[in-house]
Structure formats: structure tokens, C-alpha cells
Design a protein around this motif. Structure first.
Motif, short mmCIF file in Angstrom:
data_model
loop_
_atom_site.label_atom_id
_atom_site.label_comp_id
_atom_site.label_asym_id
_atom_site.label_seq_id
_atom_site.Cartn_x
_atom_site.Cartn_y
_atom_site.Cartn_z
N LEU A 127 -21.01 16.68 -45.16
CA LEU A 127 -21.87 17.24 -46.20
C LEU A 127 -21.74 16.46 -47.52
O LEU A 127 -22.61 16.55 -48.38
N ALA A 165 -23.34 19.47 -51.56
CA ALA A 165 -23.47 20.33 -50.39
C ALA A 165 -22.11 20.69 -49.79
O ALA A 165 -22.04 21.50 -48.88
N SER A 180 -19.68 22.46 -50.85
CA SER A 180 -19.26 23.85 -50.95
C SER A 180 -19.84 24.68 -49.81
O SER A 180 -19.25 25.69 -49.42
N LEU A 181 -20.95 24.26 -49.23
CA LEU A 181 -21.48 24.92 -48.04
C LEU A 181 -20.48 24.76 -46.88
O LEU A 181 -20.24 25.71 -46.14
N GLY A 229 -28.37 28.01 -56.22
CA GLY A 229 -28.09 27.14 -55.07
C GLY A 229 -26.90 27.61 -54.26
O GLY A 229 -26.92 27.56 -53.02
N ASP A 230 -25.87 28.09 -54.94
CA ASP A 230 -24.69 28.57 -54.22
C ASP A 230 -24.97 29.86 -53.46
O ASP A 230 -24.43 30.08 -52.38
N LYS A 233 -26.67 28.74 -50.37
CA LYS A 233 -25.65 28.24 -49.44
C LYS A 233 -24.92 29.40 -48.77
O LYS A 233 -24.62 29.35 -47.57
N VAL A 290 -27.10 30.75 -46.03
CA VAL A 290 -27.05 29.86 -44.86
C VAL A 290 -25.73 30.07 -44.10
O VAL A 290 -25.72 30.17 -42.87
N ALA A 291 -24.63 30.16 -44.84
CA ALA A 291 -23.33 30.39 -44.20
C ALA A 291 -23.29 31.74 -43.50
O ALA A 291 -22.72 31.87 -42.41
#
Length: 187
Positions: free
Chosen positions: A19, A36, A38-39, A161-162, A165, A168-169
Motif C-alpha cells: 500500500l 494508503a 493506514s488502511l 479519508g480515514d 478506509k 473498507v477495512a
């Protein structure tokens, strides 16, 4: 620790590194770029749990320390630990540990799909955002000398953004739990 655990730890360290190949986006008002990676930290927590996820983050930090360019933008080496982003880098370990602990407790097998997904999202948001920000903003404010207000306000640009993420996680954690559960079973 079994061979399976070592493979999973290495796999998620590789995911965090991969990432990092996505180019960072720099903002002019805070010295921390949008990355990315942190994802990957959130994914390691929700999929592997606290202990194995934290070990994956430690492995990436060790790779950085020995000089490999595994961070976003091709950064690596001991100089990274003197930069303004070191609080976020070191914060990966407690962030992934907290994410894993929350996921292990609130996204258990046997719960409804929605409850599990929301549990994974909450784990990623609390561990991968809140805990990570405590370390990152704390270092920016005091270690890098920006001051708490400026570091905090500058970091608020990263929240949308976080949270994306974290969503998504959460979805990925649920998908993995259905197909191939890796979170430790609590008894």
C-alpha cells in the motif's frame, strides 16, 4: 507461535508495504502526507487480531529501520524516525493492537452480518483512526513543535479519508470472516 501465524504476519506486513507503493498526497499546511498504508494497519487489526496484527506493524517498522524504502514515497532508514511523521509510524503498533482487540470482542462469529460489519468498522475507526491520531498528533504537537491546536486542526483534513478506509477495512474484515476466519476464537 505456529508457522501459519508467521506467514500471516509476513503477509500483512507485505500488504502494508504494498500500500506504500501508492504515491502519497502532500498537503501544504501539515507535514504529514495522505497515504494508503493506514488502511493496511486497519486491515491487519480486523483480520489478524491484536497480537498478530501488531507484529505485522512491528515487522514493517523494522524494515524501515534497516533502511528499506517501504514507506509511501519510497522512504526508509533511520532518518524517518527523526521526521515529523514518526508519531504516526510508531502509532501503527498500538493502533493495530487496539483495532484487533476491539474486533476480537465486537465482531465475533455467530453475530449477524450487519453487527459484525459494524463491529469491524468501529474497530478500524477507533483503533486505526483515534489511537493512531493520538500518537501522530501528539508527536506533531510536541516533538515537531507545531503546537497542539495547529497539529490537531491540520490532521482533521485526514478524517474523511480515514473513515472511508475504516469502512473498507470493516467490509474486508467481514468478508474474510465469512470465507476464512482468522481472528482468534475467544472462549
Amino acid at each position: 507461535m505456529q508457522t501459519r501465524d508467521l506467514v500471516l504476519i509476513s503477509l500483512f506486513a507485505a500488504i502494508i508495504v504494498a500500500l506504500g507503493f501508492i504515491p502519497p498526497i502532500t498537503l501544504g499546511f501539515v507535514p504529514v502526507p495522505i497515504t494508503a498504508q493506514s488502511l493496511g494497519v486497519m486491515l491487519a487489526g480486523v483480520v489478524l487480531g491484536a497480537k498478530r496484527g501488531a507484529l505485522a506493524a512491528v515487522l514493517v517498522i523494522l524494515l524501515v529501520a534497516i533502511g528499506l524504502p517501504v514507506l509511501s514515497g519510497g522512504r526508509g532508514g533511520l532518518a524517518v524516525f527523526a521526521g515529523p511523521t514518526v508519531g504516526f509510524l510508531i502509532g501503527w503498533v498500538p493502533a493495530v493492537f487496539a483495532t484487533g482487540m476491539i474486533a476480537e470482542r465486537f465482531a465475533r462469529p455467530g453475530l449477524s452480518a450487519l453487527t459484525q460489519t459494524l463491529g469491524f468498522f468501529a474497530a478500524a475507526a477507533l483503533g486505526g483512526v483515534v489511537v493512531l491520531y493520538v500518537f501522530g498528533i501528539g508527536y506533531l504537537a510536541f516533538g515537531a513543535g507545531l503546537g497542539l491546536e495547529k497539529a490537531f486542526l491540520g490532521s482533521m483534513a485526514f478524517i474523511p479519508g480515514d473513515l472511508l478506509k475504516a469502512a473498507v477495512a470493516g467490509l474486508a474484515g467481514r468478508a474474510v470472516m465469512v470465507g476464512y476466519p482468522l481472528l482468534p476464537q475467544r472462549t
